[in-house]
Scaffold this motif. Structure first.
Motif, short mmCIF file in Angstrom:
data_model
loop_
_atom_site.label_atom_id
_atom_site.label_comp_id
_atom_site.label_asym_id
_atom_site.label_seq_id
_atom_site.Cartn_x
_atom_site.Cartn_y
_atom_site.Cartn_z
N ASN A 388 0.86 -1.19 0.00
CA ASN A 388 0.00 0.00 0.00
C ASN A 388 0.89 1.24 0.00
O ASN A 388 1.76 1.37 0.87
N PRO A 389 0.74 2.16 -0.95
CA PRO A 389 1.59 3.36 -0.99
C PRO A 389 1.56 4.14 0.32
O PRO A 389 2.54 4.80 0.68
N ALA A 390 0.44 4.08 1.04
CA ALA A 390 0.34 4.81 2.31
C ALA A 390 1.33 4.28 3.35
O ALA A 390 1.66 4.99 4.31
N ASP A 391 1.80 3.03 3.19
CA ASP A 391 2.73 2.44 4.15
C ASP A 391 4.18 2.79 3.87
O ASP A 391 5.08 2.37 4.61
N LEU A 392 4.45 3.54 2.79
CA LEU A 392 5.83 3.88 2.44
C LEU A 392 6.41 4.80 3.51
O LEU A 392 5.80 5.81 3.87
N PRO A 393 7.62 4.47 4.04
CA PRO A 393 8.21 5.32 5.09
C PRO A 393 8.55 6.71 4.57
O PRO A 393 8.50 6.98 3.36
N ASP A 394 8.94 7.58 5.48
CA ASP A 394 9.34 8.94 5.12
C ASP A 394 10.48 8.91 4.11
O ASP A 394 11.38 8.07 4.19
N ALA A 395 10.45 9.84 3.15
CA ALA A 395 11.45 9.84 2.08
C ALA A 395 12.88 9.92 2.61
O ALA A 395 13.82 9.40 1.99
N ASN A 396 13.08 10.56 3.76
CA ASN A 396 14.44 10.69 4.32
C ASN A 396 15.01 9.35 4.78
O ASN A 396 16.23 9.20 4.90
N ALA A 397 14.13 8.36 5.05
CA ALA A 397 14.58 7.06 5.53
C ALA A 397 14.77 6.05 4.40
O ALA A 397 15.26 4.95 4.62
N VAL A 398 14.35 6.44 3.18
CA VAL A 398 14.37 5.49 2.05
C VAL A 398 15.62 5.66 1.22
O VAL A 398 15.96 6.77 0.78
N GLU A 399 16.33 4.54 1.01
CA GLU A 399 17.51 4.54 0.14
C GLU A 399 17.10 4.34 -1.32
O GLU A 399 17.56 5.04 -2.21
N ALA A 400 16.23 3.36 -1.57
CA ALA A 400 15.78 3.07 -2.94
C ALA A 400 14.48 2.28 -2.88
O ALA A 400 14.17 1.62 -1.88
N ILE A 401 13.70 2.34 -3.96
CA ILE A 401 12.45 1.57 -4.08
C ILE A 401 12.60 0.62 -5.26
O ILE A 401 12.98 1.03 -6.36
N ARG A 402 12.32 -0.66 -5.03
CA ARG A 402 12.37 -1.68 -6.09
C ARG A 402 10.94 -2.01 -6.51
O ARG A 402 10.09 -2.26 -5.66
N GLU A 403 10.71 -2.06 -7.82
CA GLU A 403 9.39 -2.41 -8.34
C GLU A 403 9.44 -3.78 -9.02
O GLU A 403 10.50 -4.19 -9.53
N PRO A 404 8.31 -4.51 -9.05
CA PRO A 404 8.29 -5.83 -9.69
C PRO A 404 8.39 -5.72 -11.20
O PRO A 404 7.68 -4.93 -11.83
N ILE A 405 9.27 -6.52 -11.79
CA ILE A 405 9.45 -6.57 -13.24
C ILE A 405 8.97 -7.93 -13.74
O ILE A 405 9.30 -8.97 -13.15
N VAL A 406 8.18 -7.92 -14.81
CA VAL A 406 7.65 -9.18 -15.36
C VAL A 406 8.23 -9.42 -16.75
O VAL A 406 8.60 -8.49 -17.47
N LYS A 407 8.32 -10.71 -17.07
CA LYS A 407 8.68 -11.10 -18.43
C LYS A 407 7.36 -11.25 -19.19
O LYS A 407 6.52 -12.06 -18.83
N LEU A 408 7.21 -10.44 -20.22
CA LEU A 408 5.94 -10.35 -20.96
C LEU A 408 6.09 -11.05 -22.30
O LEU A 408 7.04 -10.79 -23.04
N GLU A 409 5.17 -11.96 -22.59
CA GLU A 409 5.16 -12.67 -23.87
C GLU A 409 3.90 -12.27 -24.62
O GLU A 409 2.79 -12.49 -24.14
N ILE A 410 4.08 -11.66 -25.80
CA ILE A 410 2.96 -11.19 -26.61
C ILE A 410 2.95 -11.94 -27.93
O ILE A 410 3.97 -12.00 -28.62
N ILE A 411 1.80 -12.53 -28.28
CA ILE A 411 1.63 -13.15 -29.60
C ILE A 411 0.70 -12.24 -30.40
O ILE A 411 -0.41 -11.92 -29.93
N CYS A 412 1.17 -11.78 -31.57
CA CYS A 412 0.41 -10.77 -32.30
C CYS A 412 0.58 -10.93 -33.80
O CYS A 412 1.53 -11.57 -34.26
N PRO A 413 -0.33 -10.35 -34.60
CA PRO A 413 -0.16 -10.34 -36.05
C PRO A 413 1.05 -9.47 -36.43
O PRO A 413 1.35 -8.47 -35.76
N ASN A 414 1.75 -9.83 -37.49
CA ASN A 414 2.95 -9.11 -37.89
C ASN A 414 2.67 -7.64 -38.22
O ASN A 414 3.50 -6.77 -37.95
N GLU A 415 1.49 -7.35 -38.77
CA GLU A 415 1.20 -5.97 -39.14
C GLU A 415 0.99 -5.06 -37.94
O GLU A 415 0.96 -3.83 -38.07
N SER A 416 0.82 -5.64 -36.73
CA SER A 416 0.59 -4.82 -35.53
C SER A 416 1.87 -4.59 -34.72
O SER A 416 1.82 -3.92 -33.68
#
Length: 599
Positions: A388-416
């Protein structure tokens, strides 16, 4: 009697449930009078949306060459959000029917489900469905299956689940090509719990696959995970109608009723054994599902001011037994009171859970905007995980924020492909590779922040590919980026439920779009309402909701102008006081305005 245990897996809308209907009719499990479309989809919600949400296990009899076969099969969901249901179903099987639409070919979830089956070391039978449609091209689809999965094109079975063409050939292939059940490894009874439902009269009904030993009515069983013991009062199997049996043997699939009244006594993936002769070790269970999306559910306050928190708690506990892939914990909000922070596998999963809670629990729910999990590196060297973003500590106490990264597989027509690359670039996607699937279609692999795809990315994908694109994703890592907490201030007060974590480069553009939508959703008041977005102490965007004005001079029909000025000044002073003490009513729709990306 030979037994075959298998699942039916496919991409959404490729005809799994219709194929299950035809298998039931071909094996005479249901008569023509009893038959209906989507026979195994028991929920009204499944029929309304035309999708399978819950896996359904069925046992039928089939005669081949004068040899009676018992076929135990499970119809599984096709959407990416219900992959956990598919993985549980595959664990109870030795084979799988991989169904592919002959007009659409291989889709993203087809690939994901096939890989799940291969990981379980299951035998795959490729089934090409809908061959009776004018646009069908089974030869092209068979070559796609051979290129992608390495399954010989000539091994594909061509069927039309709607008309019944090819169903006898499929049943024969199931008997011939799927392996016998796995041999017993121990003499003790061991059954894997792959599903459970709550019944108001019988308690918790457990669905199990017996891997070792046997089970009969009257046996005292023990749940190896929880350590609780119960006496079996009823055994049975779905044919697809419940049929009671006196005993279950090795490789049987069925349900167990044992007067289990407490929801916490049953865990999906637990092992059943006999109290008198327990097994030395439990069967391997399931990996815990990784929740991707989180949001808060609060009970809506009724007209009399009553808050149905206990009703919400009871509904969530019952549903968590039937759907073990979502999590919940108690939460408190100053604005909304007590509720629950829930985790889901995706946006459709969240939508389905909310609708099921409202229908089955008969309660109204207020839902906050969905967020993803972030890992926060603090300056003291520790790491914090927040939902929950509301639970994020004060900015002075934060060194860095890591976000989740996903491997995305898309099947699509060549013209798109060009339009898709533009879309992925706007969502901070990193291109990895491209594979040619056929002359008309390709597979694109991207790495992308999960926060960029959980809202409306799928809708945009369908739009740019004219409905022919599909996607699948899996979490790969948490990565540091320029992320900040954005506070939304309404009338100078921070609204925690509207806070969000956003990439700094796009924060101003995104928050302007959010404030613009809030301005439309929040009603005008008797005083002016400033809407602001802030990072730390810096305001990065602002909108103003103008006040409603009462015509206080309407009763003045002439006379000196000073009389009107006096009334207007009095009104102005009153509005100042009202602004100081006035509270702003924020409707439920406004909480969901942060969903829109504003592309």
């Amino acid at each position: 009697m030979p037994v075959r245990n298998f699942s039916i897996v496919a991409h959404i809308d490729h005809g799994k449930s219709t194929l299950a209907d035809r298998l039931l009719q071909a094996t005479r499990a249901v008569s023509a009078r009893e038959a209906k479309a989507q026979m195994l989809d028991s929920m009204d919600l499944e029929r309304e949306r035309g999708i399978t949400i819950k896996a359904a296990a069925v046992s039928v009899q089939y005669m081949k060459d004068d040899v009676p076969y018992t076929l135990n099969f499970i119809d599984t969901p096709g959407h990416v959000d219900f992959t956990y249901e598919v993985s549980r179903a595959l664990t109870a099987c030795e084979g799988a029917l991989l169904v592919v639409d002959s007009t659409q070919g291989i889709q993203a979830q087809t690939v994901a489900n096939a890989y799940l089956a291969v990981e379980q070391d299951l035998e795959l039978i490729p089934v090409i469905n809908k061959i009776d449609l004018p646009a069908a091209d089974p030869d092209r689809v068979a070559m796609e299956i051979e290129n992608v999965f390495g399954l010989p094109a000539e091994d594909c079975i061509l069927v039309s689940a709607k008309s019944g063409v090819g169903i006898p050939e499929l049943l024969n292939a199931i008997c011939e090509r799927l392996p016998d059940p796995r041999v017993e490894k121990v003499q003790n009874t061991r059954g894997l719990i792959f599903d459970a439902v709550y019944d108001d009269y019988r308690g918790v009904v457990v669905y199990t696959r017996l891997f070792d030993g046997s089970l009969k009515v009257g046996d005292k069983i023990r749940m190896m995970g929880t350590g609780r013991s119960f006496t079996v009062t009823e055994l049975g199997r779905n044919t697809p109608f419940p049929v009671k049996v006196k005993e279950m043997h090795h490789s049987d699939v069925g349900y167990v009723v044992a007067q289990i009244k407490t929801l916490g006594d049953v865990r999906i993936g637990d092992t059943i054994t006999l109290e008198s002769n327990p097994a030395p070790e439990a069967l391997p269970g399931y990996e815990e599902p990784k929740q991707m999306v989180f949001c808060d559910f609060y009970p809506a306050t009724t007209e009399g001011g009553r808050n149905d928190f206990e009703s919400l708690r009871e509904a969530i506990e019952k549903l968590s037994l039937n759907d073990s892939s979502f999590t919940f914990e108690m939460q408190h909000s100053e604005a909304l009171g007590f509720g629950f922070r829930c985790g889901f596998l995706g946006m459709l999963h969240m939508d389905i859970v909310q609708e099921r809670l409202e229908r089955e629990g008969k309660i109204e729910i207020v839902q906050t905007a969905p967020t993803v999990t972030y890992q926060v590196d603090l300056k003291d060297g520790s790491q914090l995980e927040i939902h929950n973003p509301a639970d994020l500590p004060d900015a002075n106490a934060v060194e860095a924020i890591r976000e989740p990264i996903v491997k995305l597989e898309i099947i699509c027509p060549n013209e798109s492909i060009g339009d898709l690359i533009k879309l992925c670039d706007t969502r901070r996607g990193i291109f990895r590779d491209q594979k040619i699937l056929s002359e008309e279609r390709s597979i694109l692999h991207y790495e992308m922040p999960l926060a960029e795809i959980i809202f409306d990315f799928y809708d945009k994908l369908k739009s740019v590919t004219h409905g022919y694109g599909t996607m699948d994703y899996e979490l790969v890592e948490y990565r540091i980026d320029k992320l900040s907490k954005v506070q939304i201030l309404v009338n100078g007060e921070e609204v925690e439920a509207l806070s969000l974590i956003c990439h700094r480069d796009g924060a101003e553009y995104r928050t302007r779009a959010i404030l613009s939508k809030l301005k439309k959703e929040i009603d005008r008041h008797q005083f002016e309402i400033p809407l602001q977005a802030a990072i730390g102490g810096k305001i990065i965007a602002r909108e103003t909701i103008k006040s409603m004005r009462k015509n206080v001079t309407a009763k003045c029909y002439g006379g000196d102008i000073t009389r009107k000025r006096k009334l207007l000044e009095k009104q102005k002073e009153g509005k100042k006081r009202m602004k100081n003490v006035g509270s702003v009513n924020i409707p439920q729709k406004a909480f969901l305005s942060v969903l829109e990306q504003g592309d």
